[in-house]
Design an enzyme around this catalytic site. Structure first.
Site, PDB file in Angstrom:
ATOM      1  N   HIS A  65      51.691  91.367  27.296  1.00 19.57           N
ATOM      2  CA  HIS A  65      52.753  90.574  26.654  1.00 19.57           C
ATOM      3  C   HIS A  65      53.801  90.154  27.683  1.00 19.57           C
ATOM      4  CE1 HIS A  65      55.279  89.951  22.772  1.00 19.57           C
ATOM      5  NE2 HIS A  65      55.797  89.233  23.743  1.00 19.57           N
ATOM      6  N   ARG A  69      56.640  81.263  31.417  1.00 20.37           N
ATOM      7  CA  ARG A  69      57.581  80.118  31.356  1.00 20.37           C
ATOM      8  C   ARG A  69      57.017  78.786  31.832  1.00 20.37           C
ATOM      9  NH1 ARG A  69      60.449  82.616  27.627  1.00 20.37           N
ATOM     10  NH2 ARG A  69      62.064  84.035  28.401  1.00 20.37           N
ATOM     11  N   HIS A 236      55.543  94.259  20.319  1.00 18.37           N
ATOM     12  CA  HIS A 236      56.780  95.001  20.627  1.00 18.37           C
ATOM     13  C   HIS A 236      57.414  95.731  19.433  1.00 18.37           C
ATOM     14  CE1 HIS A 236      58.172  91.150  19.228  1.00 18.37           C
ATOM     15  NE2 HIS A 236      58.050  90.544  20.393  1.00 18.37           N
ATOM     16  N   ASP A 311      56.959  92.560  27.528  1.00 15.76           N
ATOM     17  CA  ASP A 311      57.690  91.408  26.972  1.00 15.76           C
ATOM     18  C   ASP A 311      58.566  90.774  28.059  1.00 15.76           C
ATOM     19  OD1 ASP A 311      58.560  89.496  25.201  1.00 15.76           O
ATOM     20  OD2 ASP A 311      59.868  90.826  24.041  1.00 15.76           O
TER      21      ASP A 311
END
Ligand code: ZN
Length: 433
Positions: A65, A69, A236, A311
Site C-alpha cells: 500500500h 504519485r 490500513h 500507506d
C-alpha cells in the site's frame, strides 16, 4: 550497483520459513539465481564479494500500500523516487494506489507505470481503480487492467462508498481472483473530521472522525464479501472493533484480510496535542487511542492482521505547512517502517522476527496472488538484508523520498535495511540513487 555480476554475500543470518535467523551462512548468486547457501563459501574468480557484517537476510519485503504519485503529482514523488525510498527502506516490491492524475483506471495507465518501473530494482505492481476517475459511479474495465498487470482494485484515497458499486466490484473480483482493497470510511460519519473523535479532539476543539465511521464500512464490506465470495482486503485498519470484526470474519472462513500501518501501532491522537498541531500527525484513518494501538499489536500477534503496509503518502513541504485543518492527509512510510517495527513489535517481544518477516514477505504476496520469493538454491534472488539495532537519523538528507512529511523527522531511529537484491542487482541502502 552490481549489475548481473556473480555475487557472494558473506556473513548473513537467513530468516524466514525455513531459516530461524540463528545460523551464519554465505549466499552465492549467479545470473540472479541463488546457487548455494552454506557456511564459509570460498570466493570464486570473477565473483564480487559483499560482506554483510552479520546482518539478517530474508526474502525481499513487499509494501502492498503505497502512493507513488505518478502520473500527475510528480512534485510529491515519482515512480523512480518512490522506488528509491522503497529500496532504502528494504522493500523489493510495492503495490501502488490509483489516486494519480489520471487515475490508474485504464490499462494504459497500468502499463505506463509498469514501463516506468521496468529498469528499477523494485517490482512495482499497480492497483487499478474500482471506478472511473475514482468517482464512485461507473465501474472500470477490471479484467482488461488485470491483463495489463493490475494486481488488485481499490479507489483508495477515497472509499468505495456506494454499496452497489462495492457489491459489483467484489463480484468481478471473485471471477478474476483478485482482491478489492477498500479504504474503510463512511464519509457521512467522518466528514469533516480532522483527527480521531475522542477526548483529545474535544479538548482541542477540532472536528473528529469517529471510529464508527471506519467500523460500519468494514461491517458492510464483510457482509458483501460473504454475499459475493469476492476477496476483501481491509486497508490500513486502525480501530479495536475493526480488528475484532476481521477476526470474527476469518473464524467464519470468509475471504477477508487486512493490513496495518506502522504509525497505527506506534502513535496516538495525543501526539497532535503534544506537537502543537504538527500536520505530520495528520492522516486518514487518523491516529487513534492507546487502546487501539494495543489492539493493532494483538491483531498482528494472533494473525488477524495479515500484513504490515505503510500507506506511504508523500506531500510537499508547502502542502503540509498550513493550518492543521487545511493540511492534506498522509505521511511517508517506506523508510521508517522497519525501525518502528523493531521498536514496537520486535524489541518488546510482542512478535518474533519470523512472524514479522512473514507480514512483510509472504502474506502481502499471497493476498495479491504473487509468487513468494524463497531463499533456496535454484530460486531467483529476491532478498532484503537488514539490521535490527543499527542507529540512523531520519533527516531530510538521509531520506530518499522526494517528500519528507513524516512525524519521525530528525529522530534517531534504530533498525535499518542494509541492502536489497532484486532483478539481478545488489542495491546497498546507502548507495540508492
Ligand atoms: Zn486509504
Amino acid at each position: 550497483m552490481n549489475e548481473e555480476r556473480d555475487l557472494l554475500i558473506r556473513n548473513v543470518f537467513p530468516v524466514g520459513d525455513s531459516h530461524d535467523g540463528t545460523t551464519n551462512l554465505d549466499i552465492r548468486i549467479t545470473g540472479g539465481i541463488i546457487r548455494d547457501i552454506s557456511p564459509q563459501l570460498d570466493a570464486r574468480e570473477g565473483e564480487t564479494l559483499y560482506d554483510a557484517g552479520g546482518a539478517f537476510v530474508s526474502a525481499g519485503w513487499m509494501d502492498m500500500h503505497v502512493h507513488l504519485r505518478e502520473p500527475g503529482y510528480e512534485h510529491k514523488e515519482t515512480v523512480r523516487t518512490g522506488c528509491e525510498a522503497a529500496a532504502a527502506g528494504g522493500f523489493t516490491a510495492v503495490a501502488c494506489m490509483p489516486n494519480t492524475d489520471p487515475a490508474i483506471h485504464t490499462r494504459d495507465v497500468v502499463e505506463f507505470i509498469k514501463e516506468k518501473s521496468r529498469d528499477l530494482p523494485v517490482d512495482v505492481y499497480p492497483i487499478g481503480a474500482v471506478s472511473r476517475d475514482r468517482a464512485g459511479k461507473a465501474i472500470t474495465e477490471m479484467a482488461d487492467m488485470k491483463d495489463g498487470g493490475a494486481v488488485a482494485f481499490s479507489d483508495d484515497g477515497d472509499p468505495v462508498w456506494d454499496s452497489r458499486l462495492m457489491r459489483t466490484a467484489l463480484e468481478y473480483a471473485a471471477m478474476l481472483d483478485v482482491p478489492v482493497i477498500n479504504h474503510e470510511e463512511d464519509l457521512a460519519l467522518s466528514r469533516p473530521g480532522h483527527m480521531h473523535e475522542g477526548r483529545v479532539s474535544t479538548r482541542l476543539g477540532l472536528r473528529g472522525s469517529p471510529s464508527i465511521a471506519e467500523e460500519v464500512m468494514i461491517a458492510r464490506d464483510i457482509l458483501l464479501a460473504e454475499l459475493t465470495g469476492g476477496s476483501l482486503h481491509v486497508a490500513h485498519i486502525s480501530t479495536r472493533r475493526g480488528v475484532s470484526m476481521v477476526r470474527e470474519a476469518k473464524q467464519r472462513g470468509l475471504p477477508v484480510t487486512t493490513e496495518v500501518c506502522p504509525h497505527h501501532f506506534d502513535l496516538t491522537d495525543e501526539e497532535i496535542e503534544r506537537s502543537a498541531f504538527d500536520t505530520n500527525y495528520k492522516m486518514h484513518p487518523p491516529l487513534r487511542t492507546a487502546d487501539d494501538v494495543e489492539a493493532m499489536i494483538e491483531g498482528l500477534a494472533d494473525g488477524t492482521i495479515d500484513a504490515i503496509a505503510t500507506d506511504h503518502a508523500p506531500h510537499s513541504v508547502d502542502e503540509k505547512q498550513v493550518e492543521f485543518i487545511y493540511a492534506p492527509n498522509g505521511i511517508i512510510g517506506l523508510e521508517t517502517a522497519w525501525p518502528v517495527i523493531c521498536r514496537r513489535l520486535l524489541e518488546p517481544g510482542r512478535l518474533t522476527l519470523p512472524q514479522i518477516i512473514g507480514k512483510l514477505t509472504t502474506r502481502p504476496r499471497e493476498i495479491l496472488r504473487l509468487p513468494v520469493p524463497l531463499i533456496e538454491p535454484g530460486e531467483p534472488a529476491n532478498l532484503t538484508l537488514f539490521h535490527t539495532d543499527r542507529e540512523w537519523v531520519c533527516s531530510r538528507e538521509n531520506l530518499r523520498s522526494r517528500s519528507s512529511n513524516t512525524p519521525y523527522l530528525n529522530q534517531i531511529m534504530k533498525g535499518r535495511a542494509l541492502a536489497i537484491y532484486n532483478k539481478g542487482r545488489l542495491v546497498p541502502a546507502d548507495t540508492v540513487r
